[in-house]
Design a protein around this motif. Sequence first.
Motif, short mmCIF file in Angstrom:
data_model
loop_
_atom_site.label_atom_id
_atom_site.label_comp_id
_atom_site.label_asym_id
_atom_site.label_seq_id
_atom_site.Cartn_x
_atom_site.Cartn_y
_atom_site.Cartn_z
N THR A 156 -4.24 13.11 3.22
CA THR A 156 -4.35 13.94 4.43
C THR A 156 -3.75 13.25 5.64
OG1 THR A 156 -6.55 13.03 4.86
CG2 THR A 156 -6.42 15.10 3.64
N HIS A 157 -3.45 11.95 5.50
CA HIS A 157 -2.88 11.19 6.60
C HIS A 157 -1.61 10.49 6.15
CE1 HIS A 157 -7.05 11.74 7.89
NE2 HIS A 157 -6.64 11.47 9.12
N LEU A 158 -0.72 10.28 7.11
CA LEU A 158 0.55 9.62 6.83
C LEU A 158 0.74 8.45 7.79
CD1 LEU A 158 2.84 12.76 6.53
CD2 LEU A 158 2.04 11.35 4.66
N LYS A 159 1.50 7.47 7.35
CA LYS A 159 1.84 6.36 8.22
C LYS A 159 3.24 6.58 8.75
CE LYS A 159 1.36 1.36 8.62
NZ LYS A 159 1.00 0.10 7.94
N VAL A 160 3.33 6.77 10.07
CA VAL A 160 4.60 7.05 10.72
C VAL A 160 4.83 6.05 11.83
CG1 VAL A 160 5.97 8.74 11.99
CG2 VAL A 160 4.43 9.50 10.19
#
Length: 289
Positions: free
Chosen positions: A251-255
């Motif tokens: 549900t989360h991304l590392k950007v």
Amino acid sequence: MIGKGKAISYTQASMSYGWNQEKDAQVVYSQNLVGENPKEVAAEFRLTQELNTNCEKNTLSFILSPTIDDGKNLEKKELSRICEQFMKQMNLKDRQAIAFVHRDKAHKHIHLYVNRIDFKGQAYNDSFIGKRSQVAAEKVAERLQLTTVKQVQWEKEHNLRAIRFEIKRRHDLTMQQFKPRSFDDYIKGMQTNGVKVIPSINKANKLQGFRFEFDKYNLKGSEVHRSMTGGNIGKTLAEDKSMANFLKENTHLKVAGKTVELSTGMAKAIAKQVIKKIISKGMDTGIGF
């Protein structure tokens, strides 16, 4: 050249700003005045303004701004000529007026103050003075062979088209060359190709899209090309099987070194692409049909 104008009541205070020596100001134009400082000139203005006590905003304040390139070649004689032609174009005739040039910034500009009250006590009509100032400055620029606002706008639009095309070309190259599997991979790939990608993250720590910085331009993805909105970039990345799995499982991304959550709009756009991909694969293999 750009022209701005308005009627004001704070004559001395405004003139004091225009005449501020710390800004390297220089008097380039004067008409019907003998004063040698803001206080003396404002007093001369007031003597004439007493002929019409009904007019409260009794001074006209103009700013005339040549382009940076034009300004480099304009000295006192040419700047005085600009003021003279502008006064004529605005039909200000035989009024008290004084102008200073500021060189405190790279963008040289003129502050011109004109008594709104003439020597007969008549007040100058200031209706639509802002728009009229723009038009007058445009005509003066044409007459003196200076760069006009229309030329600047054309050049800006022409350059912008070229910039948009080049960013899009580098976007396509990044997708083909690096085949990024994540937003972070995409950002790094674009950086390798000379475009800085800046994530747009809202206060809720949700990724909404991207801005693209290239050759001093900073544009939203939608301003570059419709395929470069956050959602559309995500959909392209989601065409890769591993990316699709990643989006389904996380549900989360590392950007750009930050852990963020996708905005609702981006999540929906990518989810639709993932579902579409799964259905398409199922139809191709005959699974479930």
